[in-house]
Scaffold this motif. Sequence first.
Motif, PDB file in Angstrom:
ATOM      1  N   SER A  62       0.826  -1.208   0.000  1.00  0.00           N
ATOM      2  CA  SER A  62       0.000   0.000   0.000  1.00  0.00           C
ATOM      3  C   SER A  62       0.863   1.263   0.000  1.00  0.00           C
ATOM      4  O   SER A  62       0.515   2.248  -0.664  1.00  0.00           O
ATOM      5  CB  SER A  62      -0.959   0.005   1.183  1.00  0.00           C
ATOM      6  N   ARG A  63       1.991   1.246   0.702  1.00  0.00           N
ATOM      7  CA  ARG A  63       2.897   2.407   0.659  1.00  0.00           C
ATOM      8  C   ARG A  63       3.481   2.594  -0.733  1.00  0.00           C
ATOM      9  O   ARG A  63       3.599   3.721  -1.216  1.00  0.00           O
ATOM     10  CB  ARG A  63       4.032   2.245   1.675  1.00  0.00           C
ATOM     11  N   PHE A  64       3.840   1.508  -1.397  1.00  0.00           N
ATOM     12  CA  PHE A  64       4.368   1.585  -2.753  1.00  0.00           C
ATOM     13  C   PHE A  64       3.313   2.144  -3.703  1.00  0.00           C
ATOM     14  O   PHE A  64       3.592   3.031  -4.510  1.00  0.00           O
ATOM     15  CB  PHE A  64       4.817   0.202  -3.225  1.00  0.00           C
ATOM     16  N   LYS A  65       2.094   1.609  -3.616  1.00  0.00           N
ATOM     17  CA  LYS A  65       1.015   2.090  -4.483  1.00  0.00           C
ATOM     18  C   LYS A  65       0.738   3.568  -4.239  1.00  0.00           C
ATOM     19  O   LYS A  65       0.505   4.324  -5.181  1.00  0.00           O
ATOM     20  CB  LYS A  65      -0.250   1.270  -4.261  1.00  0.00           C
ATOM     21  N   GLY A  70       0.346   8.464  -8.915  1.00  0.00           N
ATOM     22  CA  GLY A  70       0.210   9.416 -10.016  1.00  0.00           C
ATOM     23  C   GLY A  70       1.209   9.208 -11.134  1.00  0.00           C
ATOM     24  O   GLY A  70       1.161   9.885 -12.163  1.00  0.00           O
ATOM     25  N   PHE A  71       2.111   8.272 -10.955  1.00  0.00           N
ATOM     26  CA  PHE A  71       3.159   8.008 -11.923  1.00  0.00           C
ATOM     27  C   PHE A  71       2.655   7.111 -13.047  1.00  0.00           C
ATOM     28  O   PHE A  71       2.048   6.087 -12.813  1.00  0.00           O
ATOM     29  CB  PHE A  71       4.360   7.337 -11.231  1.00  0.00           C
TER      30      PHE A  71
END
Length: 72
Positions: A62-65, A70-71
């Motif tokens: 979840s932190r990665f997502k 926005g990338f």
Amino acid sequence: MKKDIHPDYHTVKVVMTDGTEYMTRSCYGAEGDTITLDIDPKTHPAWTGGSQQLTDRGGRVSRFKKKFEGFI
């Protein structure tokens, strides 16, 4: 070639997970032995592109997502 240092190369039967079988040559066991596979290219997700599930341990996924939402 040196004598008595090479393994015995003989014919064995390979049984796939779906029950199909074929003969091949191997150093496994003895002449005529059967190799029963637990995982093979017909069932393993690495070859079949099976469903992937991400395990979120400690919020890493979840932190990665969130970091790259926005990338593009």
